[in-house]
Design a protein around this motif. Structure first.
Motif, PDB file in Angstrom:
ATOM      1  N   LYS A   1       0.871  -1.175   0.000  1.00 18.64           N
ATOM      2  CA  LYS A   1       0.000   0.000   0.000  1.00 18.64           C
ATOM      3  C   LYS A   1       0.908   1.225   0.000  1.00 18.64           C
ATOM      4  CE  LYS A   1      -3.784  -2.218   2.552  1.00 18.64           C
ATOM      5  NZ  LYS A   1      -4.634  -2.171   3.778  1.00 18.64           N
ATOM      6  N   TYR A   2       1.135   1.796  -1.156  1.00 21.67           N
ATOM      7  CA  TYR A   2       2.108   2.884  -1.258  1.00 21.67           C
ATOM      8  C   TYR A   2       1.827   3.736  -2.486  1.00 21.67           C
ATOM      9  CZ  TYR A   2       4.299   0.125  -4.972  1.00 21.67           C
ATOM     10  OH  TYR A   2       4.544  -0.560  -6.136  1.00 21.67           O
ATOM     11  N   ASP A   3       2.440   4.901  -2.480  1.00 22.95           N
ATOM     12  CA  ASP A   3       2.399   5.799  -3.630  1.00 22.95           C
ATOM     13  C   ASP A   3       3.601   5.495  -4.515  1.00 22.95           C
ATOM     14  OD1 ASP A   3       2.332   7.813  -5.469  1.00 22.95           O
ATOM     15  OD2 ASP A   3       2.570   9.459  -4.047  1.00 22.95           O
ATOM     16  N   PRO A   4       3.377   5.039  -5.741  1.00 24.62           N
ATOM     17  CA  PRO A   4       4.511   4.646  -6.597  1.00 24.62           C
ATOM     18  C   PRO A   4       5.517   5.755  -6.853  1.00 24.62           C
ATOM     19  CG  PRO A   4       2.423   3.870  -7.507  1.00 24.62           C
ATOM     20  CD  PRO A   4       2.081   4.809  -6.409  1.00 24.62           C
ATOM     21  N   GLN A   5       5.079   7.015  -6.750  1.00 26.43           N
ATOM     22  CA  GLN A   5       5.974   8.135  -7.049  1.00 26.43           C
ATOM     23  C   GLN A   5       6.799   8.591  -5.851  1.00 26.43           C
ATOM     24  OE1 GLN A   5       6.282   8.944 -10.207  1.00 26.43           O
ATOM     25  NE2 GLN A   5       4.697   7.410 -10.606  1.00 26.43           N
ATOM     26  N   THR A   6       6.544   8.013  -4.679  1.00 27.23           N
ATOM     27  CA  THR A   6       7.334   8.370  -3.494  1.00 27.23           C
ATOM     28  C   THR A   6       8.796   8.022  -3.715  1.00 27.23           C
ATOM     29  OG1 THR A   6       5.437   7.993  -2.044  1.00 27.23           O
ATOM     30  CG2 THR A   6       7.616   7.993  -1.021  1.00 27.23           C
TER      31      THR A   6
ATOM     32  N   GLU B   1       7.886  -4.589   6.673  1.00 25.32           N
ATOM     33  CA  GLU B   1       8.001  -5.718   7.593  1.00 25.32           C
ATOM     34  C   GLU B   1       8.122  -7.016   6.807  1.00 25.32           C
ATOM     35  OE1 GLU B   1       5.412  -5.681  11.139  1.00 25.32           O
ATOM     36  OE2 GLU B   1       4.457  -3.917  10.240  1.00 25.32           O
ATOM     37  N   THR B   2       8.935  -7.916   7.320  1.00 23.43           N
ATOM     38  CA  THR B   2       9.060  -9.251   6.741  1.00 23.43           C
ATOM     39  C   THR B   2       8.932 -10.290   7.840  1.00 23.43           C
ATOM     40  OG1 THR B   2      11.474  -9.415   7.007  1.00 23.43           O
ATOM     41  CG2 THR B   2      10.645  -8.335   4.996  1.00 23.43           C
ATOM     42  N   CYS B   3       8.436 -11.446   7.451  1.00 24.47           N
ATOM     43  CA  CYS B   3       8.288 -12.553   8.403  1.00 24.47           C
ATOM     44  C   CYS B   3       8.493 -13.858   7.658  1.00 24.47           C
ATOM     45  CB  CYS B   3       6.895 -12.518   9.043  1.00 24.47           C
ATOM     46  SG  CYS B   3       6.598 -13.890  10.202  1.00 24.47           S
ATOM     47  N   ASN B   4       9.362 -14.709   8.188  1.00 24.69           N
ATOM     48  CA  ASN B   4       9.592 -16.012   7.580  1.00 24.69           C
ATOM     49  C   ASN B   4       9.781 -17.057   8.672  1.00 24.69           C
ATOM     50  OD1 ASN B   4      12.385 -14.400   7.500  1.00 24.69           O
ATOM     51  ND2 ASN B   4      12.833 -16.565   7.892  1.00 24.69           N
ATOM     52  N   LYS B   5       9.386 -18.276   8.379  1.00 20.35           N
ATOM     53  CA  LYS B   5       9.572 -19.372   9.321  1.00 20.35           C
ATOM     54  C   LYS B   5      11.051 -19.690   9.455  1.00 20.35           C
ATOM     55  CE  LYS B   5       6.891 -22.826   9.620  1.00 20.35           C
ATOM     56  NZ  LYS B   5       6.140 -24.065   9.336  1.00 20.35           N
ATOM     57  N   ILE B   6      11.462 -20.026  10.665  1.00 20.42           N
ATOM     58  CA  ILE B   6      12.856 -20.400  10.904  1.00 20.42           C
ATOM     59  C   ILE B   6      13.058 -21.827  10.424  1.00 20.42           C
ATOM     60  CG2 ILE B   6      14.653 -20.683  12.633  1.00 20.42           C
ATOM     61  CD1 ILE B   6      13.136 -18.687  14.371  1.00 20.42           C
TER      62      ILE B   6
ATOM     63  N   LEU C   1       5.612 -10.358   3.354  1.00 21.95           N
ATOM     64  CA  LEU C   1       6.222  -9.040   3.304  1.00 21.95           C
ATOM     65  C   LEU C   1       5.107  -8.003   3.298  1.00 21.95           C
ATOM     66  CD1 LEU C   1       7.807 -11.001   0.981  1.00 21.95           C
ATOM     67  CD2 LEU C   1       9.467  -9.173   1.239  1.00 21.95           C
ATOM     68  N   SER C   2       5.365  -6.902   3.947  1.00 17.81           N
ATOM     69  CA  SER C   2       4.358  -5.845   4.032  1.00 17.81           C
ATOM     70  C   SER C   2       5.033  -4.489   3.883  1.00 17.81           C
ATOM     71  CB  SER C   2       3.613  -5.926   5.377  1.00 17.81           C
ATOM     72  OG  SER C   2       2.739  -4.819   5.527  1.00 17.81           O
ATOM     73  N   LEU C   3       4.545  -3.728   2.928  1.00 15.29           N
ATOM     74  CA  LEU C   3       5.047  -2.372   2.704  1.00 15.29           C
ATOM     75  C   LEU C   3       3.864  -1.425   2.800  1.00 15.29           C
ATOM     76  CD1 LEU C   3       7.505  -0.580   1.842  1.00 15.29           C
ATOM     77  CD2 LEU C   3       6.656  -0.810  -0.489  1.00 15.29           C
ATOM     78  N   ILE C   4       3.797  -0.650   3.869  1.00  8.44           N
ATOM     79  CA  ILE C   4       2.678   0.243   4.119  1.00  8.44           C
ATOM     80  C   ILE C   4       3.205   1.664   4.243  1.00  8.44           C
ATOM     81  CG2 ILE C   4       0.717   0.773   5.597  1.00  8.44           C
ATOM     82  CD1 ILE C   4       0.545  -1.949   4.245  1.00  8.44           C
ATOM     83  N   GLN C   5       2.648   2.555   3.437  1.00  9.59           N
ATOM     84  CA  GLN C   5       3.046   3.957   3.469  1.00  9.59           C
ATOM     85  C   GLN C   5       1.944   4.792   4.103  1.00  9.59           C
ATOM     86  OE1 GLN C   5       4.052   5.610  -0.345  1.00  9.59           O
ATOM     87  NE2 GLN C   5       3.974   7.725   0.394  1.00  9.59           N
ATOM     88  N   SER C   6       2.324   5.647   5.033  1.00 10.57           N
ATOM     89  CA  SER C   6       1.407   6.625   5.590  1.00 10.57           C
ATOM     90  C   SER C   6       1.863   8.007   5.141  1.00 10.57           C
ATOM     91  CB  SER C   6       1.376   6.521   7.119  1.00 10.57           C
ATOM     92  OG  SER C   6       2.647   6.841   7.668  1.00 10.57           O
ATOM     93  N   GLU C   7       1.262   9.030   5.699  1.00 12.02           N
ATOM     94  CA  GLU C   7       1.581  10.385   5.260  1.00 12.02           C
ATOM     95  C   GLU C   7       3.013  10.777   5.584  1.00 12.02           C
ATOM     96  OE1 GLU C   7       0.012  14.994   5.943  1.00 12.02           O
ATOM     97  OE2 GLU C   7      -1.107  13.289   6.773  1.00 12.02           O
TER      98      GLU C   7
ATOM     99  N   ILE D   1      11.047   4.282   8.122  1.00 14.78           N
ATOM    100  CA  ILE D   1      11.825   5.441   7.731  1.00 14.78           C
ATOM    101  C   ILE D   1      10.886   6.631   7.536  1.00 14.78           C
ATOM    102  CG2 ILE D   1      13.654   4.114   6.629  1.00 14.78           C
ATOM    103  CD1 ILE D   1      12.385   4.710   3.934  1.00 14.78           C
ATOM    104  N   PRO D   2      11.334   7.828   7.884  1.00 11.72           N
ATOM    105  CA  PRO D   2      10.481   9.015   7.696  1.00 11.72           C
ATOM    106  C   PRO D   2      10.446   9.427   6.233  1.00 11.72           C
ATOM    107  CG  PRO D   2      12.599   9.649   8.587  1.00 11.72           C
ATOM    108  CD  PRO D   2      12.603   8.151   8.533  1.00 11.72           C
TER     109      PRO D   2
END
Length: 342
Positions: free
Chosen positions: A238-243, A285-290, A273-279, A339-340
């Motif tokens: 969920k992100y803005d491609p131009q960021t 975030e990533t998560c994998n089984k050991i 994997l999760s990529l979330i953009q806010s203002e 990251i800001p």
């Protein structure tokens, strides 16, 4: 000589200064003392002045003053002036009586005191000398950086010839493979995209999130080839491609998943994997089984050069405004990066 080539080294500057000082002392004494006596005293005075200045800026100032030991610095500075003043007085008095005096003259406390006080002005000037040296060092470092940057850009231009030749070759192979094996052609296209990213984008200060995500997705598709059984990879975006963000910030986590978090011969590999953009910020975030019997790889994943380099890079880019975490929870390994966004 480099002195006349436009790039003067700090050491050369100092030598020029001391030669000038010695000549000034020599010519100021020459009318009254003659050539030999003026030459001897200019040498003695220059050496004592150098001892005072370098004793302060190279030893006392960084060892005591910069560490906040001001009283110790004051006491050591007084000791330096007393020692160098008395040394200068004794040497000058001994040489004068031995070679230049019509008749020996006794050393008096007043004469010794004058030598000590004369060193005080030199001690004060040492701080100006220290600032001047720092300026020339900074200027020299800046010139070296600009020179290295120019050389690197030149080498990059030279190196781009071969990658572009390789890109054209991969494109030709892609069209040949597309007719017989479309899946193989797709993988070739992914490889070409990754290589083009490294050549054209990775050296940029900022890249679009769209470009960064496309690079990550191409990398994931190629890594899947090495896994015997298919991996379940879920990527929420969920992100803005131009960021715009600095390149290769997100890649370290993804690389660590395939390096340490995948059992290439196992039956179950689940990765999210999760990529979330806010203002104001971007969260990844990533998560994998050991993998079974791979718990020891966690220490490698957290202390490896990739994570350490990412930490240093985040510190340079954002100071303390970025957040990075990597830890094991139950049977999963989770990584978190925030990251800001300006």
């Amino acid at each position: 000589m480099q002195v006349f080539s436009g790039q003067i080294k700090v050491v050369q500057v100092q030598w020029l200064i001391w030669v000038t000082v010695a000549l000034l002392i020599f010519f100021s004494l020459l009318p009254g003392d003659g050539f030999a006596q003026s030459a001897v005293y200019s040498l003695i005075n220059t050496l004592i002045y150098a001892a005072i200045i370098y004793g302060n800026i190279s030893w006392l100032y960084p060892r005591y003053y910069e560490k906040g030991n001001y009283l110790t610095y004051l006491a050591a500075s007084i000791a330096l002036l007393l020692i160098t003043g008395m040394l200068r007085g004794c040497i000058s008095w001994a040489i004068y009586n031995a070679y230049f005096a019509p008749k020996p003259i006794p050393m008096s406390p007043k004469i010794m005191f004058n030598f000590v006080i004369a060193g005080l002005l030199v001690f004060l000037l040492s701080h100006i000398f220290r600032i001047a040296i720092a300026y020339f060092k900074l200027k020299q470092q800046t010139e070296d950086i600009l020179l290295q940057k120019g050389q690197a850009e030149l080498q990059l231009l030279k190196a781009q010839v071969q990658p572009h030749f390789l890109f054209n070759t991969l494109n030709n192979i892609y069209y040949e493979a597309y007719r017989e094996a479309p899946r193989t052609a797709g993988l070739i296209e992914r490889l070409s995209d990754i290589m083009r990213y490294f050549v054209d984008q990775s050296n940029q200060e900022l890249v679009s999130l769209r470009t960064e995500i496309e690079f990550i997705e191409s990398y994931i598709e190629l890594e899947k080839i090495r896994i015997r059984n298919s991996a379940e990879i879920h990527f929420e975006k969920k992100y803005d491609p131009q960021t715009l963000i600095p390149p290769m910030l997100l890649m370290t986590f993804v690389e660590n998943i395939f390096k340490h978090g995948i059992d290439k011969s196992g039956q179950s590999n689940q990765v999210s994997l999760s990529l979330i953009q806010s203002e104001k910020e971007l969260r990844f975030e990533t998560c994998n089984k050991i993998p079974y019997r791979q718990e020891d790889s966690l220490s490698l994943a957290t202390a490896g050069s990739g994570i350490n380099n990412l930490k240093e890079r985040l510190h340079l880019l954002y100071g303390g405004r970025a957040e990075l975490r990597a830890l094991a929870e139950d049977s999963c390994y989770r990584s978190f990066l925030k990251i800001p966004l300006s």
